[in-house]
Design a protein around this motif. Structure first.
Motif, mmCIF file in Angstrom:
data_model
loop_
_atom_site.group_PDB
_atom_site.id
_atom_site.type_symbol
_atom_site.label_atom_id
_atom_site.label_comp_id
_atom_site.label_asym_id
_atom_site.label_seq_id
_atom_site.Cartn_x
_atom_site.Cartn_y
_atom_site.Cartn_z
ATOM 1 N N THR A 45 -23.876 41.911 45.458
ATOM 2 C CA THR A 45 -24.328 41.187 46.646
ATOM 3 C C THR A 45 -23.775 41.825 47.915
ATOM 4 O O THR A 45 -24.475 41.924 48.925
ATOM 5 N N THR A 46 -22.522 42.263 47.857
ATOM 6 C CA THR A 46 -21.938 42.907 49.036
ATOM 7 C C THR A 46 -22.731 44.160 49.398
ATOM 8 O O THR A 46 -22.938 44.465 50.573
ATOM 9 N N ALA A 47 -23.199 44.873 48.379
ATOM 10 C CA ALA A 47 -23.943 46.108 48.655
ATOM 11 C C ALA A 47 -25.410 45.828 48.964
ATOM 12 O O ALA A 47 -25.955 46.364 49.922
ATOM 13 N N PHE A 48 -26.049 44.977 48.162
ATOM 14 C CA PHE A 48 -27.516 44.841 48.257
ATOM 15 C C PHE A 48 -28.010 43.424 48.558
ATOM 16 O O PHE A 48 -29.190 43.130 48.344
ATOM 17 N N GLY A 49 -27.159 42.551 49.007
ATOM 18 C CA GLY A 49 -27.615 41.203 49.367
ATOM 19 C C GLY A 49 -28.173 40.443 48.170
ATOM 20 O O GLY A 49 -27.741 40.629 47.044
ATOM 21 N N ARG A 50 -29.196 39.612 48.452
ATOM 22 C CA ARG A 50 -29.715 38.726 47.400
ATOM 23 C C ARG A 50 -30.891 39.344 46.645
ATOM 24 O O ARG A 50 -31.897 38.684 46.396
ATOM 25 N N LEU A 51 -30.731 40.605 46.272
ATOM 26 C CA LEU A 51 -31.789 41.279 45.520
ATOM 27 C C LEU A 51 -32.120 40.483 44.254
ATOM 28 O O LEU A 51 -33.267 40.339 43.863
ATOM 29 N N TRP A 52 -31.057 39.957 43.634
ATOM 30 C CA TRP A 52 -31.224 39.169 42.406
ATOM 31 C C TRP A 52 -32.185 38.001 42.628
ATOM 32 O O TRP A 52 -33.094 37.773 41.830
ATOM 33 N N CYS A 53 -31.974 37.270 43.748
ATOM 34 C CA CYS A 53 -32.770 36.050 43.990
ATOM 35 C C CYS A 53 -34.255 36.381 44.075
ATOM 36 O O CYS A 53 -35.092 35.678 43.529
ATOM 37 N N GLY A 54 -34.574 37.438 44.809
ATOM 38 C CA GLY A 54 -35.980 37.740 45.034
ATOM 39 C C GLY A 54 -36.680 38.329 43.830
ATOM 40 O O GLY A 54 -37.865 38.102 43.622
ATOM 41 N N TRP A 55 -35.935 39.100 43.028
ATOM 42 C CA TRP A 55 -36.595 39.849 41.962
ATOM 43 C C TRP A 55 -36.388 39.274 40.567
ATOM 44 O O TRP A 55 -37.270 39.397 39.723
ATOM 45 N N ALA A 56 -35.231 38.687 40.311
ATOM 46 C CA ALA A 56 -34.939 38.335 38.917
ATOM 47 C C ALA A 56 -34.534 36.892 38.686
ATOM 48 O O ALA A 56 -34.484 36.468 37.522
ATOM 49 N N CYS A 57 -34.263 36.130 39.733
ATOM 50 C CA CYS A 57 -33.814 34.753 39.497
ATOM 51 C C CYS A 57 -34.942 33.953 38.837
ATOM 52 O O CYS A 57 -36.075 33.945 39.329
ATOM 53 N N PRO A 58 -34.664 33.275 37.726
ATOM 54 C CA PRO A 58 -35.728 32.521 37.039
ATOM 55 C C PRO A 58 -36.412 31.504 37.957
ATOM 56 O O PRO A 58 -37.607 31.274 37.837
ATOM 57 N N GLN A 59 -35.650 30.918 38.883
ATOM 58 C CA GLN A 59 -36.239 29.934 39.800
ATOM 59 C C GLN A 59 -37.344 30.600 40.641
ATOM 60 O O GLN A 59 -38.455 30.080 40.756
ATOM 61 N N THR A 60 -37.044 31.763 41.219
ATOM 62 C CA THR A 60 -38.029 32.450 42.054
ATOM 63 C C THR A 60 -39.191 32.960 41.216
ATOM 64 O O THR A 60 -40.354 32.824 41.597
ATOM 65 N N VAL A 61 -38.867 33.553 40.072
ATOM 66 C CA VAL A 61 -39.926 34.118 39.231
ATOM 67 C C VAL A 61 -40.896 33.021 38.796
ATOM 68 O O VAL A 61 -42.119 33.158 38.920
ATOM 69 N N MET A 62 -40.343 31.899 38.304
ATOM 70 C CA MET A 62 -41.218 30.820 37.832
ATOM 71 C C MET A 62 -41.975 30.198 39.006
ATOM 72 O O MET A 62 -43.170 29.925 38.907
#
Ligand code: SF4
Ligand code: SF4
Length: 481
Positions: free
Chosen positions: A114-131
């Motif tokens: 997160t320190t390096a790339f921010g919330r990349l996880w949220c936009g691309w891989a978080c199940p909440q966002t994906v679903m």
């Protein structure tokens, strides 16, 4: 506190009200009522890449319960039986230290990433966002149309057509929630147990059925109503952004140097003339705001609500293409990158996190590779003291618990090593099935000559195939002299 400089009010976009800018979130009215977000459909290269990636993730999620490694599932988190399987490796509550270190590794990874790339996880891989964005939202667009039509439908009086659309949408949502809930349940109890709950008479699995219904209603509630609030109210990760991000972190960012001063495009004006007049590339079309699923304006800067879904990047790139400007007015960039053209650099903070992560990963590897195949614990049977036998000897009753972590059955033997006496396994033998826990009663008998007054230390060896696996230490209770 010093007021930030007033923004030039030359755009059709509502200017930032600095008096309350951070006082309430975009999805709530100032009086606290919910402001429903109608994000417009988005299209563009990032959305296409995210769609493909989402299909991959959804494929793994739905296939996961059926994938086995050495006969074990890919992932099983059976809290009921306290049995956990990760990548085919079975872990038990006795492996708590491994779980704790693995948790720290995950946390450090998250902090570093997160320190390096921010919330990349949220936009691309978080199940909440994906679903939400790739499944439920798409179904909603299919039935109710794009944002404007959804808004109009919600404001329209109830007719047969509206009722039909709403029923169809919510029936679809419930069916999807049932599917998602069942898949997640199969990660907890295994697909075989889930299949049994589905096929057996309902009365035989009332608890399982209650969980199935609860999971379905929970996911229906999240995706039909709660939506982006899960990210802004519930998820602690979003809240951590303020301490994890700095001016060097790569985030979804609006290039204010290039974009400002924003303002509508005048037909006859060339790009050079616009620049000369102090105009930036932002044509104040509001497209980036209208596609945002959390309802924010990224031009106001990095915000807690931004889940890095890239929708505003795609929307803006489309606008830039239409007006003949370079894409990337909203792009992945750091504040330093935008202001000074600085690329992502290894900072002392990133190096520090990296060192901690490397140390934790090494520790985890050592713990996993030196993990014992068999773990045994011995506890005095609850509520028992000592008994005197007819031959004058004393006995204590214990419960032994043996976890066999290997994939083969193990005949385990217990030997009383100190002091001299006898040990008897109730029921004869300890044949522990593969990847299972066996609990059994054990009786230890000592002659008075081998005992201390009160408590006597006892040492028991655990053997399998003639090889000593571990040593158990306990206390033998006897009478006080
Ligand atoms: S989409 Fe681009 S041009 Fe339009 S308002 Fe947003 S930043 Fe400005
Ligand atoms: S600001 Fe952009 S990236 Fe952030 S949530 Fe909104 S649309 Fe997604």
């Amino acid at each position: 506190m010093k007021e930030p400089p007033a923004k030039k009010n030359d755009s059709s976009v509502k200017g930032v009200d600095w008096s309350d800018f951070r006082d309430h979130i975009a999805t709530a009215e100032p009086d606290g009522r919910r402001r429903w977000i109608y994000p417009r459909k988005v299209n563009g290269r990032y959305f296409r890449w995210r769609t493909w990636f989402s299909w991959l993730l959804l494929g793994v999620m739905f296939a996961g319960p059926f994938i086995t490694i050495h006969g074990n599932p890919l992932l099983l988190l059976n809290f009921v039986d306290r049995k956990f399987v990760v990548l085919g490796q079975v872990f038990w509550p006795q492996d708590m230290v491994i779980f704790a270190v693995a948790g720290l590794v995950g946390l450090t990874c998250l902090v570093l990433f997160t320190t390096a790339f921010g919330r990349l996880w949220c936009g691309w891989a978080c199940p909440q966002t994906v679903m939400m964005e790739m499944v439920f939202r798409k179904l909603e667009y299919l039935i109710e149309g794009d944002a404007d039509r959804q808004r109009a439908l919600n404001q329209a009086p109830w007719t047969a057509g509206k009722l039909g659309k709403k029923l169809l949408k919510h029936a679809g949502f419930l069916a999807l929630a049932f599917l998602v809930g069942n898949v997640l349940l199969s990660y907890v109890i295994g697909w075989q147990a889930l299949f049994q709950i589905i096929t057996d008479p309902p009365a035989r699995h009332l608890t399982g059925l209650v969980f199935m219904i609860a999971f379905t209603l929970l996911f229906y509630g999240i995706f039909a109503r709660f939506r982006e609030q899960a990210c802004t109210f519930i998820c602690p990760y979003g809240r951590l952004q303020s301490v994890l991000l700095d001016e060097k972190s790569i985030v979804v960012a609006y290039d204010h140097r290039r974009g400002e001063a924003r303002g509508p495009l005048r037909r006859a004006q060339t790009a050079a003339e616009r620049r000369q007049d102090g105009g930036g590339d932002c044509v104040a079309c509001n497209q980036c705001v209208s596609v945002c699923p959390t309802g924010i304006d990224i031009r106001d800067g990095t915000q807690m609500e931004c889940i890095h879904c890239t929708a505003c990047m795609d929307a803006c790139d489309t606008v830039m293409a239409k007006i003949g400007r370079e894409p990337g007015l909203i792009r992945y960039a750091s504040l330093n990158g935008i202001e000074r053209g600085e690329p992502l650099r290894l900072t002392p903070r990133l190096i520090g996190y990296g060192v901690v992560l490397a140390a934790l990963v090494s520790l985890l590897a050592v713990l996993i590779f030196t993990r014992a195949d068999v773990e045994a614990t011995l506890l005095r049977a609850p509520g028992t003291l000592f008994q005197q036998m007819p031959d004058g000897r004393f006995s204590n009753l214990y419960t032994v618990r043996i976890v066999n972590k290997t994939s083969r059955a193990l005949p385990v033997e217990l030997r009383l090593e100190s002091p001299a006496g006898s040990l008897q396994v109730m029921g004869g033998t300890l044949d522990v099935p593969a990847q299972a826990l066996l609990a059994n009663a054990v009786l230890v008998e000592l002659a008075p000559a081998a005992m201390n007054s009160g408590t006597t230390p006892v040492i028991i060896g655990v053997y399998a195939g003639g090889k000593k696996l571990s040593t158990l230490k306990t206390a033998f209770i006897g009478p006080r002299n």
